[in-house]
Design a protein around this motif. Structure first.
Motif: not given
Length: 309
Positions: A230-233, A253-257, A259-267, A289-292
């Motif tokens: 995960a980036s930029n906590p 996280v990468n915007e092209h991930m 939902v399951r991949e993003a969930h696995n990172i948080t897990k 990523e780079e959310n404004d």
């Protein structure tokens, strides 16, 4: 049924109440009988300990209740509330003692004490308070009971105060009669100091603040995020619930991930953080990523942690 922790805390609380009742009866009776301001003051202080021990017992029982609909975070902060009540009681006892002792010093209302019972009362008090401090502090630390730790600190200072009473009574008996109310003044200062320490410590907890020695949890959070991809906590906020950390944060996280991949990172982050028993819960909000977006609250990686208490 009560669990083993609640049983042990309740047992210690009951022992404290009974011990303080016995000591209070002894010291108040002897203080009145021999007209000793120091011994009477020590007895009054122990009488307030009966109330604080009872408060500790009630708060520890409430704090062990499971979470419910009205209290989804549990009831652990009842111990902090109990400790705050204890601080007010201690302060009142100290202030009352201070005014009476100063009054006696100014008016000269003191005399040489007779008999050895005042000395015996002081020695008995030292022994009883040492016993209570030992069991309350060890059990309070073991189970992270803030109310019991606060009460143990009160007992620790009671040991010193009973020692001062013994010293004052001894000097009084050899002719320094003014030592009796003077010891009362010194004791009152100690009592008021203890009241402030207990109040300040638990006010910090109720304000969801972390102490300098607890700020390591932020470094652990940032490290877990890096290890899991995960980036930029950011917007990282930590508070204490009982003796454990409750964590709330945002990660990118990468915007092209998927939902399951993003969930696995948080897990993964949660598993890294929960490898000890010091975590109550972890809530993670995922962003691209780079959310404004303006997000002013909480800490981010790279912030000066020591200056953001």
């Amino acid at each position: 049924m009560e669990n083993s922790i609640e049983k042990e805390l309740k047992k210690v609380s009951i022992i404290a109440v009974v011990t303080n009742i016995v000591l209070a009866i002894i010291k108040v009776s002897i203080g009145l009988l021999f007209k000793s301001m120091a011994v009477l003051a020590d007895g009054i202080d122990t009488s307030t300990d009966i109330l604080t021990s009872s408060t500790m017992l009630i708060s520890t029982i409430i704090s062990r209740k499971p979470a419910d609909k009205e209290h989804p975070y549990g009831h652990q902060k009842a111990e902090n509330i109990g400790a705050k009540i204890i601080s007010f009681v201690i302060f009142y006892a100290g202030f009352s003692l201070l005014t009476e002792s100063v009054k006696r010093l100014i008016t000269g209302e003191y005399e040489v004490l007779s008999g050895f019972l005042p000395l015996l009362a002081a020695i008995t008090s030292v022994a009883g308070k040492t016993f209570l401090f030992a069991i309350e502090y060890s059990v309070g630390k073991k189970h992270k009971s803030y109310a019991m730790i606060a009460e143990a600190k009160n007992m620790r200072n009671d040991i010193l105060m009973s020692g001062l009473v013994f010293f004052g009574v001894f000097l009084n008996k050899i002719g320094l009669s003014w030592m009796d109310p003077l010891v009362g003044v010194i004791m009152s200062g100690i009592i008021i100091k203890v009241a402030w320490e207990v109040f300040e410590e638990n006010a910090h907890e109720l304000m969801d603040g972390l102490r300098e020695e607890e700020m390591w949890i932020y470094e652990k959070i940032f490290e877990a995020c890096k290890m899991c991809g995960a980036s930029n906590p950011h917007k990282v906020r930590v508070r204490k619930i009982g003796g454990k950390f409750d964590i709330d944060m945002d990660v990118e996280v990468n915007e092209h991930m998927s939902v399951r991949e993003a969930h696995n990172i948080t897990k993964c982050i949660k598993e890294k953080l929960c490898d000890t028993k010091s975590i109550y819960d972890v809530v993670i909000h995922v962003e691209p990523e780079e959310n404004d977006e303006k997000e002013p609250f909480g800490l981010s990686e790279g912030d000066s942690i020591s200056n953001n208490r």
